[in-house]
Write an enzyme that holds these catalytic residues in place. Structure first.
Site, PDB file in Angstrom:
ATOM      1  N   SER A   1      44.145  65.306  90.675  1.00  0.00           N
ATOM      2  CA  SER A   1      45.108  65.770  91.684  1.00  0.00           C
ATOM      3  C   SER A   1      44.906  67.241  92.010  1.00  0.00           C
ATOM      4  O   SER A   1      44.909  67.646  93.182  1.00  0.00           O
ATOM      5  CB  SER A   1      46.537  65.545  91.186  1.00  0.00           C
TER       6      SER A   1
ATOM      7  N   ASP B   1      51.159  56.203  87.941  1.00  0.00           N
ATOM      8  CA  ASP B   1      49.824  56.037  87.363  1.00  0.00           C
ATOM      9  C   ASP B   1      49.857  55.705  85.874  1.00  0.00           C
ATOM     10  O   ASP B   1      48.833  55.325  85.298  1.00  0.00           O
ATOM     11  CB  ASP B   1      48.985  57.294  87.591  1.00  0.00           C
TER      12      ASP B   1
ATOM     13  N   SER C   1      54.107  56.810  99.823  1.00  0.00           N
ATOM     14  CA  SER C   1      53.141  57.590  99.046  1.00  0.00           C
ATOM     15  C   SER C   1      53.401  59.090  99.190  1.00  0.00           C
ATOM     16  O   SER C   1      53.546  59.612 100.299  1.00  0.00           O
ATOM     17  CB  SER C   1      51.720  57.275  99.508  1.00  0.00           C
ATOM     18  N   SER C   2      53.431  59.786  98.060  1.00  0.00           N
ATOM     19  CA  SER C   2      53.588  61.248  98.093  1.00  0.00           C
ATOM     20  C   SER C   2      52.397  61.912  98.778  1.00  0.00           C
ATOM     21  O   SER C   2      52.499  63.056  99.243  1.00  0.00           O
ATOM     22  CB  SER C   2      53.752  61.795  96.677  1.00  0.00           C
ATOM     23  N   GLN C   3      51.269  61.207  98.854  1.00  0.00           N
ATOM     24  CA  GLN C   3      50.094  61.771  99.533  1.00  0.00           C
ATOM     25  C   GLN C   3      50.362  62.002 101.020  1.00  0.00           C
ATOM     26  O   GLN C   3      49.807  62.925 101.619  1.00  0.00           O
ATOM     27  CB  GLN C   3      48.887  60.855  99.348  1.00  0.00           C
TER      28      GLN C   3
ATOM     29  N   ARG D   1      48.981  47.100  91.080  1.00  0.00           N
ATOM     30  CA  ARG D   1      48.854  47.241  89.626  1.00  0.00           C
ATOM     31  C   ARG D   1      49.876  46.419  88.854  1.00  0.00           C
ATOM     32  O   ARG D   1      49.623  46.041  87.703  1.00  0.00           O
ATOM     33  CB  ARG D   1      48.933  48.717  89.232  1.00  0.00           C
TER      34      ARG D   1
ATOM     35  N   ARG E   1      44.231  50.304 102.743  1.00  0.00           N
ATOM     36  CA  ARG E   1      45.344  51.134 102.260  1.00  0.00           C
ATOM     37  C   ARG E   1      46.259  51.534 103.423  1.00  0.00           C
ATOM     38  O   ARG E   1      45.777  51.916 104.492  1.00  0.00           O
ATOM     39  CB  ARG E   1      44.818  52.401 101.558  1.00  0.00           C
TER      40      ARG E   1
ATOM     41  N   ARG F   1      43.293  69.027  95.721  1.00  0.00           N
ATOM     42  CA  ARG F   1      44.070  70.001  96.482  1.00  0.00           C
ATOM     43  C   ARG F   1      43.383  71.363  96.510  1.00  0.00           C
ATOM     44  O   ARG F   1      43.375  72.046  97.542  1.00  0.00           O
ATOM     45  CB  ARG F   1      45.481  70.096  95.889  1.00  0.00           C
TER      46      ARG F   1
END
Length: 429
Positions: free
Chosen positions: A21, A311, A164-166, A342, A118, A25
């Site tokens: 992560s 995760d 998603s935080s992305q 998952r 995705r 970034r």
């Protein structure tokens, strides 16, 4: 394929790999900063290399080595070709926002078969709210994605906090280019907040400030306009997500291990793995920059809210198989939106080994059976499943065969060698 057999004991000193992560970034921020940044201890994994190579297509010059990435950032340029980000969802999502700030033209971003499935629509909708133009070529919210260069003309954007935080990270990293101050408004409660804390932390190091909105009944973030990314020297810390497999092995097996490069004061949400195993009954010694474990420990099942730690679910599922009673994982709907579903994958594959797992809409109920049997397991090209299932195989009777072991190169390229160095009975065939 990976062949895993029962392992009687593990002993030695390991280092957690650098954080995926943080590396993503940092290399993107450095590419946006006019000047030279030195990124020390980067993760040389496939996903982070995808970010580095994509940044080069946008004009950055990057010298890669195992110890340091030297990044010469510059003004964004229009890529000469389609930007193929391989299997990296983080790269796709962050650069979808950033690519809107090229001076002219269009950017096309795509990836492998998995990436092209995705979800991207919530991010596309948010960017379009800002007056930008971006869309899926298939009109179904998945890559390939086309992004047109343009100015940000609307400075309030609404997005769900439980996606998603992305997506939110992408918006955070794009809005500093706006000429005016901006605001991100979250329309539902936030999930995976630690990942946004990582984003804010890295942005701060590169000169960009993000403020959390503290107004009553208003959740979100405020971003000043006309901010400039500034070059810096940045050291990337170890990855708690990857360390979780080492922690699980330590508490479940006869062990005497030290895990280095994990920091007590880390902003990573997945540092919660230490508290989880403690609550389950393990006596783990946590120090400023390393963890010491002398196992095995008798574990008990607990209830775990995975809102901020999606995760860790595969690791928790394996721990639950060897705990007394039930381990309940909840608030994990977003765990289905990772490299694979998952929740379904853990249920299907660990059940092949004799695990007792019930899949719920938002989580899992694992009843400890204390004994697993070797089986042939699919991992759906998911690096975290490979590593979690490896730990299960080290405790199972018989031989466990794990498909798709190559995917560990995404986040923990030396996983197999590291595990073998402490005595794990595993082999690549």
């Amino acid at each position: 394929m990976l062949v895993v057999k029962k392992t009687p004991k593990i002993k030695g000193i390991l280092s957690a790999p650098p954080s995926k992560s943080y590396t993503h970034r940092a290399v993107i921020c450095a590419s946006l900063a006019n000047g030279i940044s030195n990124l020390k201890n980067p993760l040389n994994g496939a996903d982070c290399l995808s970010s580095a190579h994509a940044c080069e297509m946008f004009g950055a010059e990057i010298e890669l080595s195992n110890e340091t990435w030297v990044v010469r950032g510059s003004e964004l340029k229009t890529p000469d070709n389609i930007v193929d980000i391989g299997n990296s969802g983080t790269t796709l999502r962050i650069l979808t926002g950033i690519s809107s700030q090229i001076s002219n033209g269009y950017t096309v971003l795509t990836g492998d078969d998995s990436i092209r499935k995705r979800p991207m629509q919530p991010l596309l909708d948010a960017l379009n709210q800002l007056g930008l133009t971006c869309f899926s070529t298939k009109n179904n919210g998945t890559a390939p994605i086309v992004v047109k260069s343009g100015k940000i003309s609307n400075n309030v954007v609404e997005i769900r906090g439980d996606v998603s935080s992305q997506f939110i990270t992408s918006i955070m990293m794009t809005l500093p280019f706006s000429e005016n101050d901006s605001e991100i408004v979250l329309t539902t409660p936030l999930k995976s907040e630690p990942y946004l804390n990582i984003t804010i932390d890295v942005l701060d190091k590169f000169g960009v400030k993000i403020e959390k909105n503290e107004e009553k009944n208003k959740s979100g973030y405020k971003i000043k306009g006309n901010q400039k990314y500034l070059p810096c020297d940045y050291t990337i810390e170890g990855d708690y997500s990857s360390a979780s497999y080492l922690v699980a092995a330590g508490v479940l097996l006869n062990s005497d291990i030290v895990i280095k490069n994990v920091f007590k004061d880390s902003k990573q949400g997945d540092r919660e793995i230490i508290e989880i195993v403690k609550k389950m009954g393990a006596n783990v010694e946590i120090n400023e920059d390393h963890v010491k474990i002398t196992g095995p420990y008798k574990l008990k099942g607990i209830e775990i809210d995975v809102t901020d730690i999606p995760d860790l679910v595969p690791t928790i599922a394996v721990l639950g198989c060897f705990a007394d009673g039930k381990t309940v994982v909840y608030n994990g709907e977003h765990v289905r939106l990772k490299e694979c579903d998952r929740l379904a994958a853990c249920t299907t594959e660990l059940s092949k080994m004799g695990a007792e797992i019930e899949e719920k809409k938002d989580g899992l109920i694992i009843t400890g059976v204390h004994k697993l049997n070797g089986a042939k397991l699919k991992t759906y090209h998911d690096h975290r499943l490979v590593m979690a299932f490896t730990i299960a195989g080290m405790l199972a009777d018989g031989e466990t065969i794990i498909e798709g072991e190559d995917s560990v190169k995404i986040s923990f390229p030396d996983f197999v060698d590291n595990m073998k160095s402490i005595g794990s009975n595993i082999e690549v065939i």
